[in-house]
Enzyme design. Structure first.
Site, PDB file in Angstrom:
ATOM      1  N   LEU A 103      54.091 -31.009  -1.489  1.00  0.00           N
ATOM      2  CA  LEU A 103      55.325 -31.381  -0.778  1.00  0.00           C
ATOM      3  C   LEU A 103      55.330 -32.885  -0.603  1.00  0.00           C
ATOM      4  CD1 LEU A 103      55.158 -28.782   2.112  1.00  0.00           C
ATOM      5  CD2 LEU A 103      55.907 -28.486  -0.231  1.00  0.00           C
ATOM      6  N   ASP A 104      56.355 -33.494  -1.082  1.00  0.00           N
ATOM      7  CA  ASP A 104      56.348 -34.952  -1.052  1.00  0.00           C
ATOM      8  C   ASP A 104      57.736 -35.453  -0.696  1.00  0.00           C
ATOM      9  OD1 ASP A 104      54.866 -37.189  -1.259  1.00  0.00           O
ATOM     10  OD2 ASP A 104      54.819 -37.254  -3.448  1.00  0.00           O
ATOM     11  N   GLY A 105      57.776 -36.656  -0.160  1.00  0.00           N
ATOM     12  CA  GLY A 105      59.053 -37.310   0.079  1.00  0.00           C
ATOM     13  C   GLY A 105      59.555 -37.209   1.509  1.00  0.00           C
ATOM     14  N   ARG A 274      56.191 -29.713  -7.363  1.00  0.00           N
ATOM     15  CA  ARG A 274      56.061 -30.991  -6.649  1.00  0.00           C
ATOM     16  C   ARG A 274      57.450 -31.588  -6.440  1.00  0.00           C
ATOM     17  NH1 ARG A 274      51.633 -35.691  -6.687  1.00  0.00           N
ATOM     18  NH2 ARG A 274      52.647 -36.925  -5.072  1.00  0.00           N
TER      19      ARG A 274
END
Ligand SMILES: CC(C)=CCC/C(C)=C/CC/C(C)=C/COP(=O)(O)OP(=O)(O)O
Length: 323
Positions: A103-105, A274
């Site tokens: 999990l990014d951002g 991702r």
């Protein structure tokens, strides 16, 4: 041909493969985030939702969030309308057995909205409240999530403290629904460095859920894929030293039993998702992801909705149909 910028920005080693990842609809957003982590209270504004429950300390309470109740009810409505039947196009027999999420951002999501970066983490929490129950309803057997890497300790102390306290609260409160769906919850990584109260809740939740047979949800916390491989090597060499294993008989089955995932009961991820446009594995489950399908999306995780999960699963199933 356009001039490449400078020697220092050129890659030192490039590897080519004929197989492209499952999907990548990526441009590379190179956004610099200016840390702006000063605690900010919004308790006087009724549109702002206080995500953190009273059981956590005042410190984090003050640092909590700008995420609006409107956004939460939107997610909840979506969740309520989720039918028992599989969404159109998905086939049960082609469902991945294990989905790993990077999990990014979160912080970029917040900064682009003019919010403090930690609001992005609070928004992620809301997104997880719909994505994880959906995984369970879709009968995905295992889900791994990269919560905190061994490298994340270098983030500002106020952010690390925020995350630790929020995660503890997630385990205490947000897992209730998952437990009611029969999910098993485990945490992998070196837990000794985590706050004592967090370690306690980790042990409790693992114990309470250990016999559950629904979706196995596994959080990587103070986790590093390389460290996982190294600690497995140490364990194997100790067994060799103690005469339990003979070096030339060591095989993958022995090795994977020493990994945090003990993958005999926990299959390797067949799909990695991702978010945020980064195309990297970032030291997550390196051994276990050797053959995973990779799905990259530009969406920041707080914006990753149930439809996005279904889109990723459809892309995965499409690839499986072609294999
Ligand atoms: C109970 C428990 C352990 C829950 C964990 C949930 C979970 C998987 C959290 C991931 C948080 C995180 C650091 C995301 C990356 O965004 P970022 O901060 O790197 O944002 P950026 O890419 O915009 O900088």
């Amino acid at each position: 041909m356009a001039e490449l910028a400078s020697t220092s920005t050129k890659p030192k080693h490039m590897a080519f493969t004929y197989l492209s990842p499952l999907k990548h609809d990526i441009v590379y957003p190179k956004i610099t985030i200016k840390p702006c982590l000063a605690p900010k209270s919004h308790s006087s504004n009724p549109n702002f939702l206080n995500i953190v429950s009273p059981i956590t300390s005042g410190k984090i309470h003050a640092a909590t969030t700008n995420v609006t109740t409107k956004e939460l009810s939107y997610q909840d409505e979506k969740f309520k309308t989720q039918e028992e039947a599989l969404p159109a196009g998905l086939e049960e027999e082609l469902m991945p057995k294990h989905v790993a999420f990077i999990l990014d951002g979160n912080r970029r999501w917040a900064v682009e909205k003019g919010l403090p970066p930690m609001d992005g983490h609070a928004a992620m929490r809301i997104t997880l409240r719909s994505i994880l129950p959906l995984c369970s309803k879709l009968n995905i057997k295992s889900v791994s999530l990269y919560a905190f890497s061994t490298e994340n300790w270098i983030r500002p102390t106020v952010e690390v403290d925020f995350l630790m306290e929020m995660y503890e609260d997630v385990l205490r409160n947000d897992t209730k629904e998952l437990l009611s769906l029969g999910c098993r919850i485990t945490l992998m990584g070196n837990k000794t460095k985590l706050p004592k109260s967090f370690q306690k809740v980790c042990t409790e939740i693992e114990e309470i859920s250990k016999n559950n047979t629904g979706t196995h949800i596994n959080y990587g916390i103070n986790y590093s894929g390389k460290h996982d491989i190294l600690q497995a090597c140490r364990s194997i060499t100790t067994k060799v030293k103690d005469g339990i294993l003979v070096p030339n008989q060591i095989n993958e089955t022995h090795f994977k039993q020493e990994l945090y995932t003990k993958t005999n009961e926990f299959p390797y991820p067949d799909l990695v998702i991702r978010t945020s446009g980064e195309i990297r594995l970032s030291n997550f489950m390196l051994w276990q992801m050797a053959y995973s399908e990779l799905y990259f999306t530009k969406k920041y995780f707080p914006d990753f909705g149930e439809d996005d999960l279904i889109k990723a699963l459809l892309a995965f199933q499409e690839t499986r149909r072609r294999v």
